[in-house]
Design a protein around this motif. Sequence first.
Motif: not given
Lengths: 486, 175
Positions: A451-453, A63-68, A73-76
């Motif tokens: 950016s969302c990725a 899920i962390q790949r959603l946003c570079g 934040s997404h990982h946690l």
Amino acid sequence: MLATGKTRKITINPVTRIEGHGKVTIHLDENGHVTQARFHIVEFRGFERFALGRPYWEVPVMIQRLCGICPVSHHLCAAKAMDWIVGGERLSPCAEKMRRLMHYGQMFQSHALHFFHLSSPDLLFGFSSDVARRNIIGVIQAHPEIARRAVLMRKYGQEVIKATSGKKIHGTGAIPGGINKNLSTTERDALRRDIGQMIEWSQAAVKLVKDIRAKDPTFFDSFGAFESNCVSLVRADGALDFYDGGLRAKDAEGNIIFDHVRPMDYLDYIREEVRAWSYMKFPFIRSLGKEKGWYRVGPLARVNNCDFIPTPLAEEERKEFRAATGGKPSNSSLHYHWARMIELLHAAELMRDLLNDPDLQSSDLVRRGLRREETVAILEAPRGTLFHHYCVNANDEVTLINLIVSTTNNNEAMNRVVQKIARDYLEGQVITEGLLNHIEVGIRAYDPCLSCATHAVGQMPLVVTLMGSQGQTLDMKARGAGCPQS
Amino acid sequence: MTTLVLGYGNPGRQDDGLGPALAEAVAQWAFPNVRVLDNYQLNIEDAAELAQVETAVFADAACTGESAFVWQVLRPAPKIAFTTHALAPQSLLALCQDLYQRIPRAFLLAVRGYQFGFGDDLSRLAQQNLKRALAFLLPLLRQPVQQWPDFFGPSTHQRTDAACGQSSSRSHFGE
């Protein structure tokens, strides 16, 4: 400029120094008065479909790949959600503190980047100064020490992330029920060496914002100012907490709308509205309805909402911040910068405390318990409140995902700031450089992440819709996500 | 003499992960004088890394072009506008120059990609291009940097337009 019935529409494209592609439309009535302004954001719901069917244990990494821009934040947030799935939500002290250290490192580097790289040029040189100078190179030339600090603060935060998550891309530090590594004494000692300097520079950053405000407090406080509700997490005792807690909402006067709401109950309090002209949803406080229930998130909302900040230097700054608005919540968009630097200082103090905590060297890394099928986690990302909602079936496959990211939560607020600035600064029916600059400054205060990725900026889908005064679609043009073939 | 290989892009966006994939392969070669970094994108803290090396190779995905990869020397671009949270390599070099009064000799290795949607894997063609780019880079890393070419690619190539971030933002914002 396009005439549509009685409403004239001015389109500004692009908004620079904001991630990805943004488009602003300002609607004028037949007398040239601003009736509505919209900040269009292209949001990618496709990622949620992409993740469906994946095993739940892959989600925190995937899920962390959603946003570079804010992968941590997404990982946690995903890891917190999956803690509940595996019954491991009561983390070991080592696991929770490692995750917090990772999060504070991310908060620190993100806030430093935003302020020094993206926003300080506006504030140091003035909104109407030459665009060629109003960037980080201009800051280096005029204020070399500030620019040098920005690089090293950002680097420090990245080192914290690397030490806690394992690597910069696809960090695997947080796993369902805990973490997969502790902090070695070598890593700890390396980070300890510079933390005093980071705190000192953070204090200087807060002072820099206050000095800028002091030059013209009336302008600073009133620019892009409008009343709103605020939503954020707070700790059980009302303290500011970036990582965990319950949801609190306050109105513009500081009255509590709801408090200590558990993440699993968020749908009882927050709803999302879909509007025809935007792919991005508009969240609102359910009890107030769509019209009055929109809210701000992020540094301003967090500092407004909390009862205190649990580190001494940041708490002193919060008191001064609060005093500036007579004890009421601040509704000034430029106060985002002030609040952001207070949070920068808080993150530095928190990192110092954790780097002196022996729990980080413990080998008690993972806890498991009762398996569950539905989970919601909430985290305060640098840009604001982040919601992750998942369902996982008996085969361990993800069957439902709903994400509300920080920029989505601030969606209506960013529309309002554009509207306020347009009403204050639009002269006639032309877009002046000054108006464009002011709109950019207003939006940038919210630090939207679009950016969302992918860093391949122009490769994100772009859809342009022209709407008539009666709401009818006049035209639509779309550009897909693939590369243009040469 | 130290060389920094910096691969950037998002491996969760298919061929956008070419840069990190190249960095990973170079790391496995384990040259003692080659330092390898990867990240989703370039950012200001990378200036501090650049200031410590003599040579830098930026590895990125290219979204245009007919060849498998393009290699070209990079120079700082101090007047370039900063448009996003991420930086172009030329901007990073300019930042490094202004902050530390020195820059490494820098090159862009832009490997052609084709698919940039959500997904973990490189496309088949991108994998082939990556192999060719690595075969090009391997002997260079064994040679003195003075022998490295300034350019390798089709003669019709537009300088720096191979990198996605550059070409796309330019064409996108220019429309």
